[in-house]
Write a protein that holds these residues in place. Structure first.
Motif, PDB file in Angstrom:
ATOM      1  N   GLU A 181      65.308 -39.605  28.067  1.00 20.20           N
ATOM      2  CA  GLU A 181      66.112 -40.825  28.054  1.00 20.20           C
ATOM      3  C   GLU A 181      66.375 -41.337  26.641  1.00 20.20           C
ATOM      4  OE1 GLU A 181      64.776 -42.678  32.352  1.00 20.20           O
ATOM      5  OE2 GLU A 181      63.668 -43.288  30.573  1.00 20.20           O
ATOM      6  N   ASN A 183      67.860 -40.644  22.604  1.00 25.68           N
ATOM      7  CA  ASN A 183      68.654 -39.813  21.700  1.00 25.68           C
ATOM      8  C   ASN A 183      67.761 -38.918  20.843  1.00 25.68           C
ATOM      9  OD1 ASN A 183      71.678 -40.284  21.709  1.00 25.68           O
ATOM     10  ND2 ASN A 183      70.943 -42.393  21.759  1.00 25.68           N
ATOM     11  N   TYR A 244      74.920 -45.149  13.934  1.00 25.80           N
ATOM     12  CA  TYR A 244      74.973 -46.328  14.799  1.00 25.80           C
ATOM     13  C   TYR A 244      73.564 -46.816  15.047  1.00 25.80           C
ATOM     14  CZ  TYR A 244      79.778 -44.928  15.593  1.00 25.80           C
ATOM     15  OH  TYR A 244      81.080 -44.592  15.409  1.00 25.80           O
ATOM     16  N   GLY A 246      70.574 -48.362  17.484  1.00 29.63           N
ATOM     17  CA  GLY A 246      70.173 -48.268  18.874  1.00 29.63           C
ATOM     18  C   GLY A 246      69.920 -49.670  19.395  1.00 29.63           C
ATOM     19  N   GLN A 255      71.240 -43.718  15.119  1.00 31.08           N
ATOM     20  CA  GLN A 255      71.600 -42.571  15.953  1.00 31.08           C
ATOM     21  C   GLN A 255      73.033 -42.137  15.691  1.00 31.08           C
ATOM     22  OE1 GLN A 255      70.526 -44.569  19.615  1.00 31.08           O
ATOM     23  NE2 GLN A 255      72.684 -44.808  20.179  1.00 31.08           N
ATOM     24  N   TRP A 257      75.679 -41.765  17.645  1.00 29.91           N
ATOM     25  CA  TRP A 257      76.841 -42.367  18.286  1.00 29.91           C
ATOM     26  C   TRP A 257      76.503 -43.749  18.803  1.00 29.91           C
ATOM     27  CZ3 TRP A 257      75.968 -37.556  21.454  1.00 29.91           C
ATOM     28  CH2 TRP A 257      74.941 -37.750  22.372  1.00 29.91           C
ATOM     29  N   SER A 258      77.545 -44.485  19.103  1.00 31.17           N
ATOM     30  CA  SER A 258      77.358 -45.803  19.693  1.00 31.17           C
ATOM     31  C   SER A 258      77.082 -45.641  21.175  1.00 31.17           C
ATOM     32  CB  SER A 258      78.608 -46.652  19.489  1.00 31.17           C
ATOM     33  OG  SER A 258      78.528 -47.808  20.308  1.00 31.17           O
ATOM     34  N   ASP A 259      75.988 -46.192  21.642  1.00 28.86           N
ATOM     35  CA  ASP A 259      75.735 -46.115  23.083  1.00 28.86           C
ATOM     36  C   ASP A 259      75.915 -47.492  23.728  1.00 28.86           C
ATOM     37  OD1 ASP A 259      73.490 -47.367  22.245  1.00 28.86           O
ATOM     38  OD2 ASP A 259      72.087 -45.832  22.933  1.00 28.86           O
ATOM     39  N   VAL A 262      76.637 -47.410  27.328  1.00 30.57           N
ATOM     40  CA  VAL A 262      76.169 -46.118  27.840  1.00 30.57           C
ATOM     41  C   VAL A 262      74.727 -46.267  28.325  1.00 30.57           C
ATOM     42  CG1 VAL A 262      75.522 -43.774  27.188  1.00 30.57           C
ATOM     43  CG2 VAL A 262      77.654 -44.764  26.332  1.00 30.57           C
ATOM     44  N   SER A 263      74.430 -45.729  29.481  1.00 27.99           N
ATOM     45  CA  SER A 263      73.055 -45.686  29.961  1.00 27.99           C
ATOM     46  C   SER A 263      72.537 -44.277  29.766  1.00 27.99           C
ATOM     47  CB  SER A 263      72.994 -46.069  31.446  1.00 27.99           C
ATOM     48  OG  SER A 263      71.797 -45.535  32.016  1.00 27.99           O
ATOM     49  N   MET A 264      71.501 -44.151  28.941  1.00 27.67           N
ATOM     50  CA  MET A 264      70.927 -42.825  28.714  1.00 27.67           C
ATOM     51  C   MET A 264      70.350 -42.267  30.019  1.00 27.67           C
ATOM     52  SD  MET A 264      71.408 -41.695  25.678  1.00 27.67           S
ATOM     53  CE  MET A 264      70.165 -40.416  25.410  1.00 27.67           C
ATOM     54  N   SER A 267      73.154 -40.949  32.051  1.00 30.39           N
ATOM     55  CA  SER A 267      73.601 -39.693  31.434  1.00 30.39           C
ATOM     56  C   SER A 267      72.643 -38.551  31.758  1.00 30.39           C
ATOM     57  CB  SER A 267      73.715 -39.863  29.920  1.00 30.39           C
ATOM     58  OG  SER A 267      74.669 -40.850  29.603  1.00 30.39           O
TER      59      SER A 267
END
Ligand SMILES: [Zn+2]
Length: 354
Positions: A181, A183, A244, A246, A255, A257-259, A262-264, A267
């Protein structure tokens, strides 16, 4: 020597960072006739003692020969004669004095060798190639902008699912992400710290063994510590670096990318569905799976529970699921441990509790 941005002293602009820098310079320069340094401590606030010290320095150094001593004002302007004289008088060991624009804690500039050592050390961590470029850019940029040699913290690179599990369950509050979960599990995140930052306590002594997480500075001033984390994040997320942040409060973390949005966990469920024979969803922290039977979804547990072989599904549920799915599923599908393509560890307990 870092330049002051505005005037310091009697009637000056007196920005905290400028005041702190001038104060430390006056702490490191000795008065004539063995009278000791011009100041004994610094705090970034310009009071009568600081003004008097500036004035005395200018008189001692005869900075304004046309001005009678009684008329000399205790103020220094950027790059004026008093500034240049003071900068020259600071001993070699303190020529690299720096202060963050919004800070009041003075530190010593790191050398190019110290920066390069951090880059060399970063090379020992695993990162996705595109993200490694950003990590190196960040280290270089932080040194170019602030004169600080930052580096990757222990366990701050790629982590295996097992390492993530151990951190998650360590009770140290280091991460809220279970195995798969984060990055970090994909080489797409780095935790960056300040180990070795040489900063000056209020009495002018240099802290020589600061840790990655600025623990010593934190004990003196959490407010000043935050200035350094903010500087790291600002540089890390600048166009020149392109990383980006976290979670908002996870200061050392950057990290690839921008999350935002986004839900890890979602994903990871999608990733598991694509890479295996079971359909996965997640509901909050819990994952659901059709167990490969193509029917209803069953709660299987959190990522940490599944990884540790403590999936929340039992034999009764399995029997019921198979009966409901008959005749489609004759064989029990592979264990949930094969999530994310992770190999089943030899000798590991089955992921499905019996
Ligand atoms: Zn992190």
């Amino acid at each position: 020597m870092q330049a002051i941005a505005g005037s310091v002293g009697d009637g000056g602009t007196n920005t905290g960072s400028d005041v702190a820098l001038i104060q430390v310079m006056l702490m490191k320069v000795q008065q004539p006739a063995g009278r000791g340094p011009y100041l004994a401590s610094y705090d970034g606030a310009c009071g009568a003692g600081t003004i008097a010290a500036i004035r005395q320095f200018k008189i001692d150094q005869n900075v304004e020969p046309q001005t009678p001593a009684a008329a000399v004002r205790g103020v220094i302007q950027p790059n004026d004669a008093a500034w240049r004289r003071l900068a020259d008088a600071v001993p070699q060991a303190f020529q690299g004095l720096r202060v963050l624009p919004s800070g009041r804690t003075v530190y010593l500039e790191a050398s190019a060798q110290q920066r390069d050592a951090k880059i060399t050390n970063a090379a020992t961590y695993t990162f996705a190639p595109a993200f490694r470029v950003k990590v190196n850019r960040l280290i270089n940029r932080m040194h170019a902008v602030h004169g600080i040699a930052i580096g990757v913290c222990p366990q701050g690179g790629r982590r295996s699912f097992q390492e993530q599990y151990e951190l998650f369950t360590s009770g140290r509050g280091v991460t809220n992400a279970g195995p798969g979960e984060s990055n970090h599990n994909f080489g797409m995140a780095a935790d960056i710290g300040f180990a070795g930052l040489r900063w000056l306590r209020s009495d002018g002594t240099v802290v020589e063994n600061e840790g990655h997480w600025l623990g010593q500075m934190h004990r003196v001033s959490a407010e000043q510590e935050l200035k350094f984390w903010d500087a790291l994040r600002t540089v890390g997320t600048s166009n020149e670096v392109g990383a980006y942040r976290g979670p908002a409060g996870d200061r050392p973390h950057l990290q690839n990318w921008s999350d935002a949005g986004v839900s890890m966990a979602r994903s990871l469920a999608a990733h598991l569905t694509r890479s295996g024979t079971m359909h996965w969803e997640r509901a909050g922290r819990v994952y659901q799976s059709d167990l490969g039977l193509g029917g209803a979804l069953y709660a299987v547990g959190t990522a940490a529970q599944i990884w540790a072989g403590n999936a929340t599904i039992d034999a009764t549920t399995l029997t019921r699921a198979r009966a409901a799915a008959r005749p489609r599923a004759a064989a029990l599908p592979v264990a949930a441990r094969q999530m994310a393509g992770a190999p089943v560890r030899p000798g590991a307990a089955p992921a499905v509790a019996g």
